[in-house]
Design a protein around this motif. Structure first.
Motif, PDB file in Angstrom:
ATOM      1  N   ILE A   8       0.794  -1.144  -0.071  1.00  0.00           N
ATOM      2  CA  ILE A   8      -0.241   0.063  -0.028  1.00  0.00           C
ATOM      3  C   ILE A   8       0.886   1.290  -0.032  1.00  0.00           C
ATOM      4  CG2 ILE A   8      -1.575   1.311   1.390  1.00  0.00           C
ATOM      5  CD1 ILE A   8      -3.202  -0.900   0.412  1.00  0.00           C
ATOM      6  N   CYS A  19      -4.332   6.744  -1.877  1.00  0.00           N
ATOM      7  CA  CYS A  19      -3.899   5.615  -1.731  1.00  0.00           C
ATOM      8  C   CYS A  19      -3.862   4.351  -2.700  1.00  0.00           C
ATOM      9  CB  CYS A  19      -4.885   5.234  -0.453  1.00  0.00           C
ATOM     10  SG  CYS A  19      -4.278   3.628   0.102  1.00  0.00           S
ATOM     11  N   LEU A  21      -2.843   0.571  -4.332  1.00  0.00           N
ATOM     12  CA  LEU A  21      -2.225  -0.694  -4.027  1.00  0.00           C
ATOM     13  C   LEU A  21      -1.133  -0.956  -5.112  1.00  0.00           C
ATOM     14  CD1 LEU A  21      -2.685  -3.390  -2.202  1.00  0.00           C
ATOM     15  CD2 LEU A  21      -3.775  -4.358  -4.499  1.00  0.00           C
ATOM     16  N   ARG A  31      -7.113   2.043  -6.391  1.00  0.00           N
ATOM     17  CA  ARG A  31      -7.063   3.213  -5.789  1.00  0.00           C
ATOM     18  C   ARG A  31      -7.772   4.009  -5.349  1.00  0.00           C
ATOM     19  NH1 ARG A  31      -3.547   6.771  -9.836  1.00  0.00           N
ATOM     20  NH2 ARG A  31      -3.700   7.952  -7.989  1.00  0.00           N
ATOM     21  N   ILE A  53      -7.398   2.763   3.294  1.00  0.00           N
ATOM     22  CA  ILE A  53      -6.940   1.443   3.050  1.00  0.00           C
ATOM     23  C   ILE A  53      -8.007   0.453   2.812  1.00  0.00           C
ATOM     24  CG2 ILE A  53      -5.489  -0.171   3.952  1.00  0.00           C
ATOM     25  CD1 ILE A  53      -3.925   1.938   5.416  1.00  0.00           C
ATOM     26  N   LEU A  57      -8.439  -1.993  -0.309  1.00  0.00           N
ATOM     27  CA  LEU A  57      -8.362  -3.317  -0.307  1.00  0.00           C
ATOM     28  C   LEU A  57      -9.537  -4.071  -0.869  1.00  0.00           C
ATOM     29  CD1 LEU A  57      -6.357  -3.891   2.904  1.00  0.00           C
ATOM     30  CD2 LEU A  57      -5.483  -4.372   0.983  1.00  0.00           C
ATOM     31  N   VAL A  67      -1.344  -8.189   1.763  1.00  0.00           N
ATOM     32  CA  VAL A  67      -0.268  -6.766   1.541  1.00  0.00           C
ATOM     33  C   VAL A  67       1.033  -7.001   2.193  1.00  0.00           C
ATOM     34  CG1 VAL A  67      -0.097  -4.466   2.168  1.00  0.00           C
ATOM     35  CG2 VAL A  67      -2.042  -5.321   1.239  1.00  0.00           C
ATOM     36  N   ILE A  70       3.079  -1.301   4.310  1.00  0.00           N
ATOM     37  CA  ILE A  70       2.381   0.010   3.928  1.00  0.00           C
ATOM     38  C   ILE A  70       3.533   1.159   4.110  1.00  0.00           C
ATOM     39  CG2 ILE A  70       0.621   1.564   4.735  1.00  0.00           C
ATOM     40  CD1 ILE A  70      -0.755  -0.603   5.984  1.00  0.00           C
ATOM     41  N   GLY A 311       4.785   3.316  -1.891  1.00  0.00           N
ATOM     42  CA  GLY A 311       4.589   1.568  -1.934  1.00  0.00           C
ATOM     43  C   GLY A 311       5.774   0.989  -2.559  1.00  0.00           C
TER      44      GLY A 311
END
Lengths: 317, 317
Positions: A8, A19, A21, A31, A53, A57, A67, A70, A311
């Motif tokens: 993340i 945010c 992934l 996102r 987050i 997810l 994950v 972060i 990330g």
């Protein structure tokens, strides 16, 4: 890290939180973003980060276990050893233990760094500076920030908060308030200068472009004025590019950099016109001449540099 | 290196070669020097270096086998990977393979680096910057050179020749020839400026100190004039210290340095008067304020920095 799970990446600004992934190559798989609402206090911001987050997810149909780590790039000075945000005026934080707060709520490794630093790391690993050596990023927005990757590592320095290229003096003989790069060349400084010039009767297409509201001089208006061949805007921005080129040359002369990556709103709006002029000034001012091989590059990750870099940095650490 | 044998450190300048037998703590156990005689060509200089090493070993009653390695700090740009001196105007060298030449004649590991770099390493390991973190040395002589130790390592950068603080622009709004640190603040620049001012009827004690020969304005004469309270010299040197302080602040803002070590003839002559004024300017210009904790220090190894640093670097590598 051989871990193949995505990470993340979060870009925590005073107005918005982004945010994503992020996979091992820096691709954003999912996102989302939300408002920061910093006025509600630090703990509320942490709650919003955790919700964000969760949302990302959910979109990716993953759980936190899927994950690897972060990473957060925060708009402020960060002690990377402790994950404490030391000062962040836009977030209204002083010595806020962001990493500890996130770790208490999330069973996952967390790293926190400065937003410009993680952006530099993103460009280095997956953007404009990929396969280059020592690099500096210069982010030209309302202020001017910088991030350094030296010897393959994000460089933090003795006080953990290296990269303050905006606060370097490039014009010692100028008056106070006109000496540092940020005072001369941030988008704020450029807009103020253009406004003052127009208000003292210098003709400019910006009057029409902004419908007469000179407080609306932003990067896009500046780009449009240059497109229209507006001489005042061109003159001011040429001087601005020269100043950025001088600061980049200073860093390259000191650090023998392979490249300098330009980002931020002004860069995104002016693109090649801007990068070419910065490179031209750079070549005039850098010494020795070998350093002219140092390339001035435009950000390739654009607004995603923070998310991607955070990330990727979380993966790297 | 666990090797307890001493190393040979050499400071190779355009006029003199200094050589010392250096122990693990940076103490010089035996020493000698000779003229470089660069006009006789590179191979002749190499021969003189080898004779000088022999002389120093003789003095210490040792043989080459008793030495762990040889380090050379050369007055020029050096590719440390190959040991080639890329450019050295004072030695009249271009792409001179110094390490290879020395290795062919000496059965001993040899490293070659820039003279200011090895001096910085000496100060870092055994001098003013001992037990400090990231550091910059600024050597103020006929020119201005710099050396960086970052993350515990001598930093060379992508083009191998980092440290050119003298060629950074600190006064973009000044005329050409008055923009870079070296153009404003080297001993040469200061002497030229004082001479011009005196020749255009500014009174100064320097006239008497130099017996009216203004070409004799060197560091010592400048120090004497300041001791006598000469207002012209004080005014010029205060501005010079300010410029050095600005360049140091720029490096500290970018790199979050723990200390900056000042060396060179002007520093050695003016000592505390000079260091205090550089620190004062530094504190005014550095940003953020946390960086004011960065100390401006005076070289502790003085003229030995090159020999000691080259010896210690050879040990380290």
């Amino acid at each position: 890290m051989a871990d193949k799970r995505p990470t993340i990446g979060m870009d925590l600004g005073g107005t918005n939180i982004q945010c994503g992934l992020v996979d091992a190559k820096g691709k954003i798989l999912a996102r989302d973003d939300t408002k920061t609402k910093a006025d509600r206090g630090g703990d509320a911001v942490v709650e919003r980060m955790i919700e964000l987050i969760d949302d990302v997810l959910d979109k990716a149909k993953l759980k936190l276990d899927d994950v690897a780590a972060i990473g957060v790039g925060a708009a402020g000075a960060v002690d990377v050893n402790t994950g404490i945000v030391v000062v962040a005026p836009n977030l209204r934080w002083n010595n806020f233990p962001l990493r500890e707060k996130l770790r208490k709520k999330l069973d996952c490794p967390v790293i926190v760094d400065n937003d410009v630093n993680v952006g530099a790391w993103g460009e280095y690993v997956a953007g404009a500076a990929k396969d280059q050596g020592d690099m500096l990023s210069i982010f030209v927005g309302t202020g001017i920030g910088g991030g350094l990757v030296l010897d393959g590592r994000l460089y933090h320095g003795h006080f953990q908060i290296a990269g303050e290229i905006g606060h370097t003096t490039i014009a010692a003989d100028a008056g106070l308030g006109r000496r540092t790069l940020e005072q001369r060349s941030s988008r704020t400084a450029v807009a103020n200068r253009l406004r003052r010039l127009i208000q003292t009767n210098h003709p400019s297409a910006l009057v029409e472009i902004t419908d007469g509201d000179l407080d609306k001089i932003r990067s896009r208006a500046i780009a449009e004025a240059i497109d229209q061949g507006d001489l005042l805007t061109i003159a001011v921005l040429e001087e601005t590019a020269r100043d950025i080129g001088i600061a980049a040359a200073n860093a390259a002369s000191l650090l023998a950099l392979s490249c300098v990556v330009l980002g931020g709103g002004l860069t995104e709006a002016l693109r090649d016109w801007w990068v070419d002029r910065v490179q031209e000034a750079f070549n005039k001012y850098v010494f020795p001449h070998e350093f002219r091989a140092c390339k001035i590059l435009m950000s390739e990750l654009h607004d995603d540099a923070g998310v991607v870099g955070a990330g990727l940095l979380a993966r790297h650490e």
